[in-house]
Structures are given as structure tokens and as C-alpha cells.
Design an enzyme around this catalytic site. Structure first.
Site, PDB file in Angstrom:
ATOM      1  N   ASN A   9       0.866  -1.185   0.000  1.00  0.00           N
ATOM      2  CA  ASN A   9       0.000   0.000   0.000  1.00  0.00           C
ATOM      3  C   ASN A   9       0.900   1.231   0.000  1.00  0.00           C
ATOM      4  OD1 ASN A   9      -1.846   2.030   0.478  1.00  0.00           O
ATOM      5  ND2 ASN A   9      -2.254   1.437   2.605  1.00  0.00           N
ATOM      6  N   LYS A  11       0.131   4.322  -0.354  1.00  0.00           N
ATOM      7  CA  LYS A  11      -0.487   5.550   0.183  1.00  0.00           C
ATOM      8  C   LYS A  11      -0.212   6.710  -0.783  1.00  0.00           C
ATOM      9  CE  LYS A  11      -0.059   3.448   4.666  1.00  0.00           C
ATOM     10  NZ  LYS A  11       0.007   3.588   6.112  1.00  0.00           N
ATOM     11  N   HIS A  95      -9.413   1.777   4.481  1.00  0.00           N
ATOM     12  CA  HIS A  95      -8.167   1.885   5.243  1.00  0.00           C
ATOM     13  C   HIS A  95      -8.374   2.838   6.432  1.00  0.00           C
ATOM     14  CE1 HIS A  95      -4.067   2.926   6.296  1.00  0.00           C
ATOM     15  NE2 HIS A  95      -3.723   1.789   5.751  1.00  0.00           N
ATOM     16  N   GLU A  97      -6.698   5.173   7.557  1.00  0.00           N
ATOM     17  CA  GLU A  97      -6.445   6.593   7.262  1.00  0.00           C
ATOM     18  C   GLU A  97      -7.666   7.227   6.591  1.00  0.00           C
ATOM     19  OE1 GLU A  97      -2.764   5.876   5.226  1.00  0.00           O
ATOM     20  OE2 GLU A  97      -1.884   5.313   7.149  1.00  0.00           O
ATOM     21  N   GLU A 167      -5.662  -4.432  10.483  1.00  0.00           N
ATOM     22  CA  GLU A 167      -4.604  -3.455  10.720  1.00  0.00           C
ATOM     23  C   GLU A 167      -4.882  -2.698  12.003  1.00  0.00           C
ATOM     24  OE1 GLU A 167      -2.542  -2.419   6.753  1.00  0.00           O
ATOM     25  OE2 GLU A 167      -4.258  -1.103   6.947  1.00  0.00           O
ATOM     26  N   GLY A 173       2.423   2.433  10.692  1.00  0.00           N
ATOM     27  CA  GLY A 173       3.410   3.501  10.534  1.00  0.00           C
ATOM     28  C   GLY A 173       4.106   3.894  11.829  1.00  0.00           C
ATOM     29  N   SER A 213       3.225  -2.006  10.325  1.00  0.00           N
ATOM     30  CA  SER A 213       4.675  -2.128  10.545  1.00  0.00           C
ATOM     31  C   SER A 213       5.224  -3.515  10.224  1.00  0.00           C
ATOM     32  CB  SER A 213       5.042  -1.710  11.967  1.00  0.00           C
ATOM     33  OG  SER A 213       4.684  -0.353  12.187  1.00  0.00           O
TER      34      SER A 213
END
Ligand code: PGA
Length: 256
Positions: A9, A11, A95, A97, A167, A173, A213
Site C-alpha cells: 500500500n 499511500k 483503510h 487513514e 490493521e 506507521g 509495521s
């Protein structure tokens, strides 16, 4: 039985020329990538050029999002057909985010998932709890709600085409990875929840990816867990060497 998926991914990273460099390195050094299912998810702007560069390789592309309407006055949105036309076989949906920064809800996840399936794209539906939710003991309630809402009214036949990415938001991250025990526990519970919503045979077939991660040093351990069927890799997918190491870990785990 469940072929491992290693999905990158990207991003909001990589211009077209950066994407081309990264893909050239992947094709040159990726080795036996066909032994697992490798997917990369560039930004919309680079999808077509990545598709062209991948050519006959076994690597497939995914979009990072799509809108559920077919066309119309939706400035800034991209339709399922537009995504499909770039050569995408997959699409990442919901996702964290997007949930946190762009107002995505379980209901919009459901609309996007349904629209993706309608056009023949395979959704990777992302779920995961925040640190606060984990610390207050709500992890599995949150995951169940995300599954119920996001996958509402899907037929078993359609659900068999969906993959789930677990996730934990606190691991994305941050360099903090879920422990093997935490990941296996969550994946097992997700599969059990799927089995309560769909036929057991479908739940057994759905690939559940871990994200947060994932890196070369922890990939093999995570990918070897019984209910972890792949990885959704953010940061480490931007570096050809690291992404290839994770693919190799996937190939090793596939052979266990
Ligand atoms: P990360 O991101 O690997 O950088 O933690 C994973 C993701 O957000 O999909």
C-alpha cells in the site's frame, strides 16, 4: 489452501517516474514472485503506468479507494469502471487513514465494497482497532462491528472474493507491530465472526492479511501464523529491497 497475498500500500507516495523505478527493481530482483500473490497499490495517477511496466509479470495492481456511483457530478471521485479500466484487479477499501482523515464509515465501506464486487474488482477490506479501543477491552466488539457493517448484505459467493486486512491502528506507521499472539488471536476471531455471517466454507477461504509495521525482520513470523494469510505493507513497500524480502518471507511461509 489459502495462497498468501503480499500487498504493498503506497499511500500518497510515488510519482509516475518514481513508481516506474520501484517496479523496475521489483521485476528485476523479485525472483519467484508467482509463488505468492503479489499486489501493489499505487496512487490513482500511477496505476496505468505501473500496469504497463508490470506487463506479463505475475504482479497485480490495486487501487487505494473508489467511489460507489457509476458516473456523475462527484468532483474528485473515481468510479469503479475507471479503476477497472486501468488494469486493476483489486481495490483497498476502508483503510484506517480513510476512516480517520476522510470520514469513511462502515456504511461507506459497505457501499464501496458492493460497488467493487459489482464491477468485478476484488476488495481488500481494512478493519482494526485504535489503541484506546484495545486498552479499554473493546477490540473484538469494534472488529465485529466493522465486519457486520462493512460486509452487510454480501452473498457468500461475493464474500469469497473479498480479503480482509486486519490493521491495528496503533501499529500502522509506528514501528510497533502486533505480537504473534495478538495477531493470531485477532485473525482467528475475525474468521470465526465471518463463519457466523457466511457459510463456514467461505470463512475458511477468505484471506485475512495482517497490516501494521510489517517489515523484513518480522514478516516470516507473522506470515507463518495459521490464520494470517498475507500482509498489507505500507512503509516497507516503498523500498524495493524490503518489499522483496517480505515477498520472500511469504514464499517461505507458503512452503511451511
Ligand atoms: P505500515 O502501513 O506498514 O507503514 O505500518 C500499513 C498500512 O497502513 O497499510
Amino acid at each position: 489452501m489459502r495462497k498468501i497475498i503480499i500487498a504493498g500500500n503506497w499511500k500518497m507516495n510515488n510519482t509516475i517516474s518514481q513508481a516506474q523505478d520501484l517496479m523496475a527493481a521489483l521485476i528485476k530482483n523479485g525472483g519467484d514472485m508467482h509463488k505468492v500473490e503479489v499486489i501493489v497499490a499505487p496512487p490513482f495517477t500511477a496505476l496505468r503506468s505501473v500496469y504497463d511496466i508490470l506487463g506479463q509479470s505475475s504482479v497485480h495492481i490495486a487501487a487505494q479507494n473508489l467511489f460507489w456511483e457509476e458516473s456523475g457530478a462527484y468532483t474528485g471521485e473515481v468510479s469503479p469502471m475507471m479503476v477497472k479500466e486501468t488494469g486493476c484487479k483489486w481495490v483497498i477499501i476502508g483503510h484506517s487513514e480513510r476512516r480517520q482523515l476522510f470520514g469513511e464509515t462502515n456504511d461507506t465501506v459497505n457501499k464501496r465494497t458492493t460497488a467493487a464486487l459489482r464491477i468485478g474488482l476484488k476488495p481488500i477490506v481494512c478493519i482494526g482497532e485504535t489503541l484506546e479501543e484495545r486498552d479499554s477491552g473493546q477490540t473484538f466488539e469494534v472488529l465485529n462491528r466493522q465486519l457486520e457493517g462493512g460486509l452487510k448484505d454480501l452473498t457468500g459467493e461475493n464474500m469469497a472474493k473479498v480479503s480482509i486486512a486486519y490493521e491495528p491502528v496503533w501499529a500502522i506507521g509506528t514501528g510497533k507491530t502486533a505480537t504473534s499472539a495478538q495477531a493470531q488471536e485477532a485473525h482467528e476471531k475475525i474468521r470465526a465472526k465471518l463463519a457466523s455471517m457466511f457459510p463456514q466454507g467461505v470463512a475458511d477461504k477468505v484471506r485475512i492479511l495482517y497490516g501494521g509495521s510489517m517489515k523484513p525482520s518480522n514478516a516470516l513470523e507473522l506470515l507463518s501464523l495459521p490464520d494470517v494469510d498475507g500482509g498489507l505493507v505500507g512503509g516497507a513497500s516503498l523500498n524495493a529491497h524490503d518489499f522483496i524480502e517480505i515477498i520472500k518471507a511469504g514464499i517461505k511461509a507458503e512452503q511451511l
